[in-house]
Every structure is written in structure tokens, then in C-alpha cells.
Design a protein around this motif. Structure first.
Motif, mmCIF file in Angstrom:
data_model
loop_
_atom_site.group_PDB
_atom_site.id
_atom_site.type_symbol
_atom_site.label_atom_id
_atom_site.label_comp_id
_atom_site.label_asym_id
_atom_site.label_seq_id
_atom_site.Cartn_x
_atom_site.Cartn_y
_atom_site.Cartn_z
ATOM 1 N N GLU B 146 35.396 37.109 14.462
ATOM 2 C CA GLU B 146 35.187 36.488 15.764
ATOM 3 C C GLU B 146 35.921 35.142 15.863
ATOM 4 O O GLU B 146 36.484 34.818 16.901
ATOM 5 C CB GLU B 146 33.690 36.285 16.018
ATOM 6 C CG GLU B 146 32.964 37.561 16.393
ATOM 7 C CD GLU B 146 33.452 38.149 17.706
ATOM 8 O OE1 GLU B 146 34.407 38.947 17.658
ATOM 9 O OE2 GLU B 146 32.895 37.818 18.760
ATOM 10 N N THR B 147 35.906 34.384 14.753
ATOM 11 C CA THR B 147 36.634 33.112 14.743
ATOM 12 C C THR B 147 38.130 33.352 14.912
ATOM 13 O O THR B 147 38.794 32.694 15.717
ATOM 14 C CB THR B 147 36.380 32.387 13.411
ATOM 15 O OG1 THR B 147 34.972 32.266 13.220
ATOM 16 C CG2 THR B 147 37.002 31.011 13.425
ATOM 17 N N ARG B 149 39.632 36.002 16.136
ATOM 18 C CA ARG B 149 39.925 36.527 17.479
ATOM 19 C C ARG B 149 40.006 35.396 18.495
ATOM 20 O O ARG B 149 40.929 35.325 19.300
ATOM 21 C CB ARG B 149 38.856 37.532 17.903
ATOM 22 C CG ARG B 149 39.079 38.113 19.287
ATOM 23 C CD ARG B 149 37.869 38.879 19.780
ATOM 24 N NE ARG B 149 36.664 38.067 19.803
ATOM 25 C CZ ARG B 149 36.393 37.145 20.717
ATOM 26 N NH1 ARG B 149 37.255 36.892 21.682
ATOM 27 N NH2 ARG B 149 35.289 36.442 20.654
ATOM 28 N N ALA B 150 39.037 34.480 18.429
ATOM 29 C CA ALA B 150 39.039 33.344 19.361
ATOM 30 C C ALA B 150 40.311 32.525 19.184
ATOM 31 O O ALA B 150 40.911 32.080 20.164
ATOM 32 C CB ALA B 150 37.803 32.483 19.132
ATOM 33 N N GLN B 153 43.299 34.349 20.675
ATOM 34 C CA GLN B 153 43.275 34.299 22.145
ATOM 35 C C GLN B 153 43.549 32.902 22.680
ATOM 36 O O GLN B 153 43.899 32.747 23.841
ATOM 37 C CB GLN B 153 41.931 34.818 22.654
ATOM 38 C CG GLN B 153 41.827 36.328 22.497
ATOM 39 C CD GLN B 153 40.515 36.877 23.002
ATOM 40 O OE1 GLN B 153 39.477 36.251 22.853
ATOM 41 N NE2 GLN B 153 40.566 38.058 23.592
ATOM 42 N N PRO B 263 39.430 26.011 20.090
ATOM 43 C CA PRO B 263 38.535 26.779 20.942
ATOM 44 C C PRO B 263 37.100 26.644 20.449
ATOM 45 O O PRO B 263 36.866 26.288 19.307
ATOM 46 C CB PRO B 263 39.026 28.203 20.729
ATOM 47 C CG PRO B 263 39.521 28.195 19.316
ATOM 48 C CD PRO B 263 40.074 26.818 19.062
ATOM 49 N N ALA B 265 35.137 28.290 18.881
ATOM 50 C CA ALA B 265 35.131 29.511 18.082
ATOM 51 C C ALA B 265 33.708 29.904 17.742
ATOM 52 O O ALA B 265 32.832 29.072 17.585
ATOM 53 C CB ALA B 265 35.946 29.302 16.804
#
Lengths: 250, 271
Positions: B146-147, B149-150, B153, B263, B265
Motif C-alpha cells: 500500500e505504501t 502503491r501510494a 501514484q 503522500p 502513504a
């Protein structure tokens, strides 16, 4: 013809931004695309190297139809250099690496060749002394000149400029336009979306006026800018050339 | 004499200081320091822990953390790319995995891997280092995915467009442009994740091990049983702090440098 755009349409959802564009550019020609914001100029440019997928119509560059679904789009894009409004230099790479990375990864040039070619183009655009700087350390004008050098290092057949001076401080516009003028004089085929009317008049061979997703007027630059034949072009130019006059034609 | 607002505030602050000092004095005077020292910090017990607490326990904690992180990062990167894939099945699989392992206690996964695999395949002898690496990696991959991916993006679209316009393929763009920039963006949350993982290695306690495989918590507990003093736990705790505090400082400094670019994150709260 090096660029042939035929019946090009592009919709974003229900909004049709390009409504049947036909545009040919000859080798060595400099064409400026002008028009109010929202007229579809940038979308047209982005459709020409398929950064936007056209809804219908064809784009052919140097004999390769890019809109053919079977075409190798990465190979086709090597022929087309693109310069963005926001420069888009790779922010994690030095100036030199910005120029060498694509040469090495895409054209498979040796490191030595890539560096030599990079330095050659950096000196052409006048930033040879900045090769080890990071993009964030450069002024907007320097960044944009590096971006032009980066595109040139790939030996493109045609260069696309998407409002290359629109996000620059006014005093930095000249250095970028100077580089572009030099490029034009050396015979580069260029398609330039711009609001710089003086540049369009002096450097371009042709000016295309777009409004609401269609080409309204297309002709020799001096004629389109100084003596437009269509009313809409006349209104637009009057507003752009005399911005302090509220409504000069009324 | 009426006091102004500011004077009242001054008086209130003074009273608070006085109360605080009184409380500290009371505790200091009432406490049985000899007993506390022998329970929490018996120098002889502490001395007896060296050098094994460093050469075995701290070393193993670092090794478990490093192995878990390397495996977790590689697997997490894979999951992040699946999550961003244009293939719906990949997206769904990665999504299920991430939700699943973020919703489970890490201890349960460690037990499942460390005890479950030997139970299911009695013939295979699962190396303990490998078992912990897999277990910690499985869990941290879900968070790291998830980190990452953030971070991916958060890379500006223009960077990708520039790369593609130069003729770079989607894969080359990902490898040479997007991932290096994403990595820079997520360095602070990544460091944070390393701190959490360091603490999670203590869960290996529940797998049982030989002396040579003990990490800090196990080592501390064994010494605790032998010495009848809490000192080993305190020493083990200090050893964790030697790792985690500098890492947290690094993370904070990186965060400061990254500024508003970083971000939000999806990090992990608590340990």
C-alpha cells in the motif's frame, strides 16, 4: 507530408474536444497552432504522438499510421519529439542523465555515444555548463531548454511543442523562443501550440487557428495573423494582440 | 487586587509546577530504591548478558528484520504493481491479499508459518531464519504494498508522459522513471515500516529456538527466568531503542526534506 492528420476526433466522456481535424505538415515546415483555451490545440498535439488515444480518425507520421492498433507505438514515438508546458524533466536525474537515459534505453546507444550526443545538444541550447545540475536547481527557461535538448538527442523527425513558454516567467520566454527559432532555421519540422503571436508571425511558415475542436483557418502565418479571413480568427487575434482594449471590434 | 488574565495564567502555571515537583518528591522519597535497582537494574546481571546480547541477540534481531524487510519489500513491490495493473484479476488478487494480511495479527501468521508448515510437511526441515523471513515478509508485504502503491501514484503524470513520448516502453518507464521517484517519495514511511518490523521480530519468541537463533526478546526472557531480575528485559529494551530511535530520526528528517511532496502513504499505526 511528414505529419498527416485525417478526420481526427477525440471525446472525453460526453465532451467532444476534437471534431474532425484535418492537418498536414510538410517536412521542414514550422506550423503554429493558435486559438482560445479549450479549443483543443493541446489535445490535438497529444493525439499526434498518441499520449491521448483518438476516438476516431487517423494520424500518420513519417509514413507510419500511429492509429493502427498493430503499430509499435514506442518505435513510432521515437520519430516524434515532444516538449511540454511543464518541462517534465526527470526530477531524480541530473541534466546529463535526463538526456542519456532515453538514448541508452530506447536507442541502445553506448554510454560514451550518449554522453557525446547529449553534450552536443546541451551546448546547442546553451546549457552546457549545467550538465551536472539537478532539474530543480535550474530556472524554468533553462529547464525548458534542457527538455528541448533531451528531445533532440533522440534524432526526431518532427518536434511537437505544447505551449512551451506558457509557464515561464516573462523574462525567460525569450531564451526558449530563441532556441526554437534556431531549430526552425536549421530545418526542423515543428508543430507548435503557442500564444506567442510574434513568434508565430516571424518564425512559422503556417498558422492554424482552432476553435471549439475544429480548424477555423489555416494559411501562411503573415496572412492569418495580419489579415485573417474568418471573423472568429479576427476577434481572437484582436483580443490577444490588444489585451488592454476591452472589446475593440464592437 | 484583581488579577489580569495574563497574571492568572502565570499563577496557574506556577501551581502546576509546584504540584508536579511534590509528586516527584513523594515518589522519590517513598520508593524503596534498593529493591527497585535489584529488580530493574542489577549491574551484575546486566554484565552477565554481555557479549551475547550483542553478538547473538541484537545480531539476530537485525538479521530477522533485514531478511523480513527484503522479502517483504520485493513481494510488496510485486503486489503494488499488481494492484496498479490493467488486468482486473491481478488487481483483485492483490487487493484480497492486502486486506487479508492487514486484518490479521502478525503473531498468527508467524505461528502459521513457523508451526504450520512443519506440521503439514513433516519431512521438510524449515530453516528457522527462512521461516521468520517468510512470516514477517508475508505480513509486511501487505503494508509495504500500500505504501509503494501510494508512492507510485504520487509520481507526477508528466514524468510518465515525458518518458513515453521519448519512446520508452511502459516497463522501462516503470523501472527507470516511476519506481526511482516513488522510492524517494516513500522513503520516510518505508523507514517507519522498518521500525515496526524491528519490533515485530520479537514475535519470533513464540516459535521457540536454539540459543544461537535467539533474538533480543527471547534472549531477554530466558535471562529473566534465570536471573529472577527484570534487568535483562531492560537491557533488551535499550538494544531495541539503539536501532529504532535513530531510524525514527532518519525518517523524520527525510519527511522534513520531502516536505509536502510526500503522500499520505498508508502506513501502519502502532506496533
Amino acid at each position: 507530408m511528414i505529419v498527416e492528420v485525417s478526420e481526427l476526433r477525440k471525446s472525453f466522456g460526453s465532451l467532444e474536444v476534437l471534431r474532425g481535424i484535418n492537418l498536414d505538415v510538410e517536412r521542414g515546415q514550422v506550423v503554429c497552432v493558435i486559438g482560445p483555451s479549450g479549443s483543443g490545440k493541446s489535445t490535438l498535439l497529444r493525439c499526434i504522438n498518441l499520449l491521448e488515444q483518438p476516438t476516431s480518425g487517423t494520424v500518420t507520421v513519417n509514413g507510419v499510421e500511429l492509429t493502427d492498433p498493430d503499430v509499435d507505438i514506442d518505435a513510432a514515438r521515437r520519430q516524434i519529439g515532444m516538449v511540454f508546458q511543464q518541462f517534465n524533466l526527470f526530477s531524480h536525474l541530473s541534466v546529463l542523465d535526463n538526456l542519456t537515459l532515453p538514448q541508452r534505453r530506447v536507442l541502445r546507444r553506448s554510454k560514451g555515444d550518449a554522453v557525446d550526443i547529449a553534450r552536443h545538444h546541451l551546448s546547442i541550447v546553451g546549457v552546457a555548463d549545467k550538465e551536472s545540475a539537478m532539474p530543480a536547481q535550474l530556472s524554468g527557461g533553462q529547464q525548458q531548454r534542457v527538455a528541448i535538448a533531451r528531445a533532440l538527442a533522440m534524432d526526431p523527425e518532427v518536434m511537437l511543442f505544447d505551449e512551451p513558454t506558457s509557464s515561464l516567467d516573462p523574462e525567460l520566454v525569450g531564451e526558449v523562443l530563441g532556441v526554437m527559432r534556431k531549430l526552425a532555421e536549421n530545418g526542423m519540422t515543428m508543430l507548435v501550440v503557442t500564444h506567442e503571436m510574434a513568434f508565430a508571425r516571424e518564425v512559422a511558415d503556417r498558422v492554424v487557428f482552432m476553435d471549439h475542436g475544429v480548424v477555423v483557418e489555416d494559411g501562411p502565418s503573415e496572412q492569418v495573423i495580419s489579415a485573417p479571413s474568418v471573423e472568429r480568427t479576427r476577434v481572437f487575434l484582436a483580443r490577444v494582440l490588444n489585451p488592454t482594449h476591452l472589446d475593440p471590434l464592437s | 487586587m484583581a488579577l489580569t488574565k495574563r497574571q492568572w495564567a502565570k499563577v496557574a502555571r506556577g501551581v502546576q509546577y509546584v504540584v508536579l515537583v511534590l509528586i516527584i518528591l513523594t515518589i522519590a522519597l517513598a520508593a524503596d530504591w534498593g529493591r527497585i535497582q535489584s529488580a530493574f537494574f542489577d549491574l551484575d546481571v546486566a554484565r552477565g548478558m554481555f557479549p551475547e546480547v550483542i553478538t547473538v541477540a541484537l545480531k539476530n534481531t537485525v538479521i530477522y528484520t533485514a531478511l523480513g524487510f527484503v522479502f517483504g519489500f520485493a513481494w510488496g513491490l510485486m503486489l503494488a504493481l499488481m494492484r496498479l495493473s490493467s488486468v482486473g484479476v491481478y488487481r483483485a488478487l492483490a487487493g484480497v491479499y492486502i486486506e487479508f494480511f492487514r486484518g490479521l495479527p502478525a503473531l498468527l501468521v508467524i505461528l502459521a508459518v513457523g508451526s504450520g508448515i512443519p506440521l503439514a510437511f513433516p519431512d521438510t526441515s524449515l530453516n528457522r531464519y527462512v521461516a521468520i523471513m517468510i512470516a514477517l515478509g508475508i505480513v509486511s508485504a501487505a503494508y509495504l504494498a500500500e505504501t509503494i502503491r501510494a508512492g507510485i501514484q504520487a509520481v507526477p503524470r508528466g514524468q510518465v508522459e515525458a518518458a513515453r513520448s521519448l519512446g520508452m516502453s511502459p516497463a522501462a518507464t516503470m523501472i527507470w522513471i516511476t519506481i526511482p521517484q516513488a522510492f524517494k517519495i516513500i522513503l520516510p514511511p518505508l523507514t517507519n515500516e522498518l521500525v515496526l518490523l524491528t519490533k515485530d521480530t520479537s514475535l519470533a519468541l513464540f516459535l521457540g529456538s536454539t540459543l544461537a537463533q535467539q533474538e533480543l526478546t527471547q534472549f531477554g526472557r530466558q535471562q529473566l527466568n534465570e536471573s529472577r531480575s527484570l534487568t535483562p528485559v531492560l537491557v533488551a529494551g535499550l538494544c531495541y531503542l539503539i536501532i529504532t530511535i535513530p531510524l525514527s530520526q532518519v525518517s523524520r528528517r527525510l519527511e522534513g526534506r520531502a516536505g509536502s511532496v510526500a503522500p499520505a502513504a498508508a502506513g501502519r499505526g502502532g506496533g
